[in-house]
Scaffold this motif. Sequence first.
Motif, PDB file in Angstrom:
ATOM      1  N   VAL A 246       0.838  -1.203   0.000  1.00  4.95           N
ATOM      2  CA  VAL A 246       0.000   0.000   0.000  1.00  4.95           C
ATOM      3  C   VAL A 246       0.872   1.251   0.000  1.00  4.95           C
ATOM      4  N   MET A 247       1.957   1.228   0.800  1.00  3.75           N
ATOM      5  CA  MET A 247       2.846   2.392   0.849  1.00  3.75           C
ATOM      6  C   MET A 247       3.537   2.618  -0.492  1.00  3.75           C
ATOM      7  N   VAL A 248       3.988   1.526  -1.124  1.00  4.31           N
ATOM      8  CA  VAL A 248       4.661   1.659  -2.426  1.00  4.31           C
ATOM      9  C   VAL A 248       3.687   2.190  -3.477  1.00  4.31           C
ATOM     10  N   ALA A 249       2.454   1.675  -3.482  1.00  2.00           N
ATOM     11  CA  ALA A 249       1.461   2.131  -4.450  1.00  2.00           C
ATOM     12  C   ALA A 249       1.157   3.607  -4.274  1.00  2.00           C
ATOM     13  N   LEU A 250       1.105   4.061  -3.010  1.00  2.00           N
ATOM     14  CA  LEU A 250       0.766   5.456  -2.741  1.00  2.00           C
ATOM     15  C   LEU A 250       1.923   6.386  -3.074  1.00  2.00           C
ATOM     16  N   TYR A 251       3.119   6.080  -2.546  1.00  2.00           N
ATOM     17  CA  TYR A 251       4.246   6.998  -2.706  1.00  2.00           C
ATOM     18  C   TYR A 251       5.002   6.789  -4.010  1.00  2.00           C
ATOM     19  N   GLY A 252       4.774   5.631  -4.649  1.00 10.81           N
ATOM     20  CA  GLY A 252       5.399   5.429  -5.949  1.00 10.81           C
ATOM     21  C   GLY A 252       4.634   6.083  -7.084  1.00 10.81           C
ATOM     22  N   GLY A 253       3.491   6.686  -6.761  1.00 14.38           N
ATOM     23  CA  GLY A 253       2.691   7.350  -7.785  1.00 14.38           C
ATOM     24  C   GLY A 253       1.871   6.398  -8.625  1.00 14.38           C
ATOM     25  N   TYR A 254       1.743   5.143  -8.165  1.00 13.59           N
ATOM     26  CA  TYR A 254       0.978   4.172  -8.945  1.00 13.59           C
ATOM     27  C   TYR A 254      -0.521   4.287  -8.701  1.00 13.59           C
ATOM     28  N   ALA A 255      -0.928   4.895  -7.603  1.00 13.11           N
ATOM     29  CA  ALA A 255      -2.354   4.991  -7.285  1.00 13.11           C
ATOM     30  C   ALA A 255      -2.590   6.223  -6.423  1.00 13.11           C
ATOM     31  N   THR A 256      -3.803   6.768  -6.521  1.00 14.73           N
ATOM     32  CA  THR A 256      -4.207   7.876  -5.669  1.00 14.73           C
ATOM     33  C   THR A 256      -4.534   7.329  -4.269  1.00 14.73           C
ATOM     34  N   PRO A 257      -4.676   8.218  -3.264  1.00 19.69           N
ATOM     35  CA  PRO A 257      -5.049   7.721  -1.929  1.00 19.69           C
ATOM     36  C   PRO A 257      -6.338   6.911  -1.930  1.00 19.69           C
ATOM     37  N   SER A 258      -7.334   7.334  -2.701  1.00 19.67           N
ATOM     38  CA  SER A 258      -8.595   6.586  -2.738  1.00 19.67           C
ATOM     39  C   SER A 258      -8.414   5.226  -3.397  1.00 19.67           C
ATOM     40  N   GLU A 259      -7.646   5.195  -4.487  1.00 18.97           N
ATOM     41  CA  GLU A 259      -7.382   3.912  -5.144  1.00 18.97           C
ATOM     42  C   GLU A 259      -6.560   2.995  -4.238  1.00 18.97           C
ATOM     43  N   THR A 260      -5.608   3.590  -3.506  1.00 22.16           N
ATOM     44  CA  THR A 260      -4.808   2.800  -2.577  1.00 22.16           C
ATOM     45  C   THR A 260      -5.666   2.228  -1.467  1.00 22.16           C
ATOM     46  N   ALA A 261      -6.617   3.033  -0.966  1.00 18.55           N
ATOM     47  CA  ALA A 261      -7.513   2.557   0.087  1.00 18.55           C
ATOM     48  C   ALA A 261      -8.363   1.396  -0.408  1.00 18.55           C
ATOM     49  N   GLY A 262      -8.891   1.522  -1.627  1.00 21.85           N
ATOM     50  CA  GLY A 262      -9.684   0.439  -2.192  1.00 21.85           C
ATOM     51  C   GLY A 262      -8.861  -0.822  -2.400  1.00 21.85           C
ATOM     52  N   LEU A 263      -7.634  -0.640  -2.896  1.00 23.48           N
ATOM     53  CA  LEU A 263      -6.743  -1.784  -3.098  1.00 23.48           C
ATOM     54  C   LEU A 263      -6.424  -2.454  -1.769  1.00 23.48           C
ATOM     55  N   GLY A 264      -6.123  -1.646  -0.751  1.00 22.52           N
ATOM     56  CA  GLY A 264      -5.802  -2.215   0.555  1.00 22.52           C
ATOM     57  C   GLY A 264      -6.972  -2.965   1.165  1.00 22.52           C
TER      58      GLY A 264
END
Length: 447
Positions: A246-264
């Motif tokens: 989740v941290m890599v997806a968020l800070y790597g620019g692969y997903a927005t916070p909302s997309e990261t939350a859904g993925l998590g």
Amino acid sequence: MTDLSMGLLYGGATLAVMFTGMPIAFALGAVALVFMYAFMPVSSLDMVTQNVYEEMASITLLSIPLFILKGAAIGRSPAGQDLYLALHAWMRRIPGGLGIANVVACGLFAAMAGSSPATCSAIGSAGIPEMRKRGYSPGFAAGIIAAGGTLGILLPPSITMILYAVAAEQSLGRLFLAGIVPALLLIALFSCYTAWRYRHEYSVAEAALQRHGTASPFPKEGPMSRRDKLAMLPRVLPFIILLLGVMVALYGGYATPSETAGLGALLALGLIAGIYRIWRPRQLEPILSATLKESTMLMLIIGMSLLYSYVMSYLHISQSTAQWIVGMHLSRWVLLAAILLLVIVLGFFLPPVSIILMTAPIILPPLKAAGFDLVWFGVIMTIVMELGLIHPPVGLNIFVIKNTAPDIALRDIVWGVMPFVVLMLLAVVLICAFPAISLWLPNMLMN
């Protein structure tokens, strides 16, 4: 009516309604509606729903229910107990290692679940009995879990920081990064105190044994094979990988916070289904029900707090108060100390969500004018609001621990958490003296 009179009337009415015992969301909404009816155009009442909707129509706020779902999935599974047992197995030979394992487990679980009460309940249900079985005093064991649970609103994903980012119009990514090193600092301070306190209690018990022949409450533990230690990792590592992913997806620019939350949230549901076989509707019902209740409660508080702040702004209360604070020409550190003291006092009565949304229009402009970095202040304010979770008279985590371990006297729990309150204040002083503690990581990664 002058702005001062209006502000005093508005604040006094809010306190009066809250002291009646009315839920916070309804109290804020009722005060806002009454003042809209009395001091604003009648047509504004027709726009209440539209105003609330427009204030809440933020893509950032969309991530809150998804993070809550992720936390509920992890919090209502045996993941917390497995995490604690694995850490205990690897740290058992360290003096006070069991207590330190609880501190680290609280930090990791808080980062995965994002909820302080859930962390106290999940780790405390297993950790407190084990610590007491191995000689830890009841208050000491309760204090470790209660203080460790406060890390839930500092480590990302933090719902409190999401709301602060919205209120302060700051980068959510920078805020999340700014909270990581201070959280590690708190874990280190808590762990050092835990080791020192364990040694002290152990030496007292040994002295009593030598003088009076009193049996030591600290049992001798046998060695544990490396194979047994490694056998505990398979259930824990997937959740650690989830946190890192989740941290890599968020800070790597692969997903927005909302997309990261859904993925998590989806990955957390997948992990508890694969590891703990929690996938049947009857098993998922408590998770979904808890998510729905907490999300509804939280979003209602957010909506009413935003309406409350809107009315306060329309009546020029927040602007006048901010101008008055600036006009006092206080030194920047006196200004900061006064604002943090206000936050501590509000923590006696209000949850962090309401404190942020109610005070942001008042305290942020003077702080910005004084030259403070609002991301840095967000971390400081979050730690200070964490104090509200463990200091009397409200202290939500205190009552969660009391519910988890009802045989521990409330007095012992309160005295058990007080050293951790001092450590948190020490962390605030250190971060004020050395702002790079919170700003170094976001400045390095996000330029």
